[in-house]
Design a protein around this motif. Structure first.
Motif, PDB file in Angstrom:
ATOM      1  N   GLN A  48       0.795  -1.228   0.000  1.00 23.48           N
ATOM      2  CA  GLN A  48       0.000   0.000   0.000  1.00 23.48           C
ATOM      3  C   GLN A  48       0.827   1.277   0.000  1.00 23.48           C
ATOM      4  OE1 GLN A  48      -3.585  -0.007   2.552  1.00 23.48           O
ATOM      5  NE2 GLN A  48      -3.166  -2.159   2.943  1.00 23.48           N
TER       6      GLN A  48
ATOM      7  N   GLN B 152      -5.316   0.490  10.817  1.00 26.86           N
ATOM      8  CA  GLN B 152      -5.621  -0.580   9.869  1.00 26.86           C
ATOM      9  C   GLN B 152      -7.054  -1.031  10.092  1.00 26.86           C
ATOM     10  OE1 GLN B 152      -2.683  -3.728   9.687  1.00 26.86           O
ATOM     11  NE2 GLN B 152      -4.175  -5.203   8.922  1.00 26.86           N
ATOM     12  N   THR B 153      -7.789  -1.186   8.997  1.00 23.08           N
ATOM     13  CA  THR B 153      -9.201  -1.550   9.090  1.00 23.08           C
ATOM     14  C   THR B 153      -9.376  -3.063   9.020  1.00 23.08           C
ATOM     15  OG1 THR B 153      -9.448  -1.307   6.693  1.00 23.08           O
ATOM     16  CG2 THR B 153      -9.865   0.636   8.040  1.00 23.08           C
ATOM     17  N   ASN B 154     -10.606  -3.517   9.215  1.00 19.79           N
ATOM     18  CA  ASN B 154     -10.836  -4.965   9.285  1.00 19.79           C
ATOM     19  C   ASN B 154     -10.682  -5.668   7.945  1.00 19.79           C
ATOM     20  OD1 ASN B 154     -13.148  -4.138   8.006  1.00 19.79           O
ATOM     21  ND2 ASN B 154     -14.579  -5.158   9.388  1.00 19.79           N
ATOM     22  N   ASP B 155     -10.534  -4.897   6.866  1.00 19.13           N
ATOM     23  CA  ASP B 155     -10.269  -5.523   5.568  1.00 19.13           C
ATOM     24  C   ASP B 155      -8.784  -5.471   5.211  1.00 19.13           C
ATOM     25  OD1 ASP B 155     -10.058  -2.828   5.139  1.00 19.13           O
ATOM     26  OD2 ASP B 155     -11.414  -2.745   3.430  1.00 19.13           O
ATOM     27  N   GLY B 156      -7.946  -5.128   6.205  1.00 17.14           N
ATOM     28  CA  GLY B 156      -6.503  -5.131   5.988  1.00 17.14           C
ATOM     29  C   GLY B 156      -5.955  -3.891   5.320  1.00 17.14           C
ATOM     30  N   LYS B 157      -6.756  -2.847   5.206  1.00 16.11           N
ATOM     31  CA  LYS B 157      -6.316  -1.628   4.548  1.00 16.11           C
ATOM     32  C   LYS B 157      -5.838  -0.596   5.574  1.00 16.11           C
ATOM     33  CE  LYS B 157      -7.510  -2.887   0.350  1.00 16.11           C
ATOM     34  NZ  LYS B 157      -6.496  -3.138  -0.696  1.00 16.11           N
TER      35      LYS B 157
ATOM     36  N   LYS C   4      -5.473   3.225   6.938  1.00 17.56           N
ATOM     37  CA  LYS C   4      -6.382   4.366   6.958  1.00 17.56           C
ATOM     38  C   LYS C   4      -5.720   5.495   7.733  1.00 17.56           C
ATOM     39  CE  LYS C   4     -10.824   5.913   8.835  1.00 17.56           C
ATOM     40  NZ  LYS C   4     -11.901   5.586   9.775  1.00 17.56           N
TER      41      LYS C   4
END
Length: 499
Positions: free
Chosen positions: A224, A422-427, A429
């Motif tokens: 990312q 980090q969000t629950n979809d692995g991204k 933020k």
């Protein structure tokens, strides 16, 4: 206090530039093409203040668009500014941006606030109708799945070209000042992206056990942001420590005495004492080794933590904070407790020349309507009010060992927090908020702390903050940098919350 020299320069952004027009106009209206190219060169000259500029010139046919796309690919540009010089057909530009994938910023900048209506003919009008094509190209970009942003306003010339009929000196107009501020911010954001793509982040030791918010997938971080993560061991650190000479320790002690104030005993906290001669000498030796490691391993950033068992490595990590604060001031962002995401936030802030100090919530002061933010280190000198203070700590709270810690106040004035979570979809933020650092009492316990007043009162501010699912650490920067951080997030394709 002198400014510490950066150990590694920030990468220069590569800026792509072209002006768009329609080739059939050039034979019809003498002087028009030359005037538009004059605007193009003005843009190039101004953008050279922000980085390297690769100026293709005029794109006025579909074939020129394809040629320009290859040109920008050849020079690996980070961002492309598409200057609407007059009306153009969207077919001229779409192939360019299908070939070159750099983010595109459309410049809708009129040369003058209003036309000289009594004397302006079609030729001069065509140099003014720069907004005419923006709806057309925005529709074409949308249907082709190409993201773009537009900057609208005035060109900002400091003279009037011969071809002009009206006064085109608009450099002091707010519409020009705002436009150029946005252009600069996009170039700064693109500088962050380029620098991260070439950055090497050191991860020394491990995470603080149980801090689940900080754990991250290293592959995800590289995917990312482009950063490479170099995994380091305490034995690597020890190897550099063994190479430190007495002369280097003496030199580092001089640097420490120049950049820090050596405290007496804390009047309020019995575990915060005046650093001993031995503690300062050890911190200087460790700091010398830390710098050696950074230079030898070509690092841009370090996150670190070691939880020892009364062994030699524990004594090494006890000397980390002073050296890592010096490195942070030299552009090598350092974050404790293994928090590599906050190291990223600190590095972004530093690339933008806004500081970036390691922080967390200390407490709220409901009488002053402030949040107190701080940590025991590392600290960034760029945000400091005066010299940071060194205190000897009888115990590092929540950690093993003893050593020297940094206590400092942030200079009063505008500040911005940047948290990377980090969000629950692995991204990844970004969490961003602007406030004002104010003068108010702080604890004298060897921790950095400062009072920050946000737009919302503390309870309401925390309501919004916690809804963003943040990590408990963040980077504190000086200035109101919300727009800069948002542009950086957009170029990195990272979602963000502002509160």
């Amino acid at each position: 206090m002198e400014v510490l020299k950066k150990l590694k320069p920030v990468k220069k952004v590569r800026i792509g530039l072209y002006s768009a027009g329609l080739h059939v106009y050039w034979e019809q209206f003498e002087g028009l093409k030359g005037c538009l190219l004059e605007y193009n060169l003005f843009l190039e000259k101004r953008m050279l203040e922000f980085g390297e500029v690769y100026n293709f010139g005029l794109v006025d046919t579909e074939d020129k668009g394809r040629e320009a796309g290859g040109y920008f690919n050849k020079y690996n540009v980070d961002i492309v500014f598409s200057h609407a010089a007059t009306y153009y057909t969207s077919a001229c530009l779409l192939p360019l941006h299908q070939i070159n994938k750099a983010p595109v910023i459309v410049l809708n900048l009129q040369p003058t606030p209003e036309m000289a209506y009594e004397s302006t003919g079609t030729d001069r009008w065509l140099a003014q109708c720069v907004g005419c094509s923006i709806p057309e190209i925005s529709n074409a970009f949308n249907r082709a799945g190409i993201k773009f942003r537009a900057i609208n306003g005035l060109l900002g010339l400091d003279y009037t070209p011969k071809f002009a009929k009206a006064d085109e000196m608009t450099s002091n107009r707010p519409e020009a000042i705002k436009a150029w501020s946005e252009i600069k911010e996009w170039c700064q954001a693109a500088t962050v992206k380029r620098t991260l793509q070439y950055a090497r982040f050191g991860f020394l030791g491990g995470y603080y056990s149980g801090m689940l918010d900080m754990y991250s997938d290293f592959t995800m971080l590289q995917a990312q942001t482009g950063i490479h993560i170099e995994i380091l061991e305490m034995c690597d650190m020890d190897a550099y420590l063994q190479k430190v000479t007495e002369e280097e320790v003496k030199e580092k002690l001089g640097q420490i005495e120049n950049f820090f104030e050596i405290s007496g005993d804390s009047p309020s906290d019995p575990i915060a004492k005046r650093p001993t001669v031995e503690q300062l000498a050890w911190s200087a030796k460790v700091a010398s080794a830390q710098e050696k490691m950074v230079l030898d391993r070509n690092l841009d950033c370090i996150s670190y933590y070691y939880h020892g068992r009364d062994n030699y490595y524990e004594s090494i990590q006890s000397g980390f904070i002073v050296g890592h604060s010096l490195l942070t001031a030299q552009g090598i962002a350092c974050a404790g407790e293994g928090d590599i995401k906050t190291a990223l936030a600190m590095k972004i802030s530093d690339i933008l020349d806004k500081g970036g100090s390691y922080c967390e919530i200390v407490a709220a002061d409901f009488n002053r309507d402030t949040m107190i933010l701080g940590h025991d280190g590392p600290f960034h000198f760029a945000i400091s009010k005066g010299k940071p203070i060194l205190r000897g700590m009888g115990v590092y709270h929540g950690k093993r060992g003893t050593g020297v810690s940094v206590e400092a106040k942030v200079q009063p004035g505008p500040v911005t927090t940047l948290g990377v979570t980090q969000t629950n979809d692995g991204k990844l933020k970004f969490n961003i908020s602007e406030g004002e650092a104010i003068e108010a009492p702080i604890l004298l316990n060897g921790n950095t702390s400062t009072h920050i007043r946000f737009a919302d009162k503390p309870a309401e501010y925390m309501d919004k903050w916690f809804e963003e699912a943040p990590t408990h650490h963040l980077a504190l920067s000086v200035g109101h940098n919300k727009n800069l951080f948002i542009k950086t997030a957009q170029l990195l394709n990272i979602p963000y919350g502002v509160f």
